[in-house]
Design an enzyme around this catalytic site. Structure first.
Site: not given
Ligand code: 4NP
Length: 169
Positions: A13, A16, A18-20, A128
């Site tokens: 994602c 790294n 939240c989703r992955s 997201d």
């Molecule tokens: P992820 O979500 O891609 O599912 O881990 C996010 C986590 C952090 C951020 C963006 C999306 N960020 O901008 O820090």
């Protein structure tokens, strides 16, 4: 497709956290239930959260399923991953574009968007949940778990098919 018991998959994602990590946890759990030994990891296309544990809302969502992901640590996707993993799965179209920029072009990994492997959910993105409320994480779990189980079904099908070499080395 390689022998299911030597299969390796990397969920990707943006951050790294939240989703992955939830996709990694869901697939680890599904494979464990099925008795498959697989190599699983997750990574972000960005370096924002390298070395950090998953988002507390992801940790809580996994915990609700009895899965401990507190030991996971964020890392960034690298070109070497395309040589190391059989399958790389992105969560949304933005991830897919970012993954393509890192792809060295001569790796072994097959690259797909996660929900494209779920019958009836082709073309959908795992949204997201980072900017939303905590309840968005249960929707994320449902999506990544559907993807993880669809991937497992493909692997199990390959293993049991009389036309494949199944568990043979
Ligand atoms: P992820 O979500 O891609 O599912 O881990 C996010 C986590 C952090 C951020 C963006 C999306 N960020 O901008 O820090």
């Amino acid at each position: 497709m390689p022998n299911a018991n030597s299969f390796s998959v990397l969920f990707v994602c943006l951050g790294n956290i939240c989703r992955s990590p939830l996709a990694e946890a869901a697939f680890r759990e599904a494979a464990r239930e099925a008795g498959l030994e697989v190599e699983v990891d997750s990574a972000g296309t960005a370096d924002y959260h390298v070395g950090e544990p998953p988002d507390p809302r992801s940790i809580a969502e996994a915990q609700r399923r009895g899965i401990d992901i507190t030991g996971y640590r964020g890392r960034q996707l690298h070109a070497q991953d395309f040589h190391a993993f059989d399958q790389i799965l992105g969560m949304d179209r933005s991830n897919m574009a970012n993954i393509a920029q890192v792809d060295p072009g001569d790796g072994k990994a097959r690259v797909a968007m996660l929900l494209d492997i779920v019958p009836g959910q082709e073309g959908r993105e795992v949204g997201d949940p980072w900017y939303g409320e905590a309840d968005g994480f249960s929707a994320t779990w449902a999506e990544v778990d559907a993807g993880a189980r669809a991937l497992l079904a493909v692997l199990l099908d390959q293993t049991s098919s009389p036309c494949s070499n199944g568990g043979a080395q």
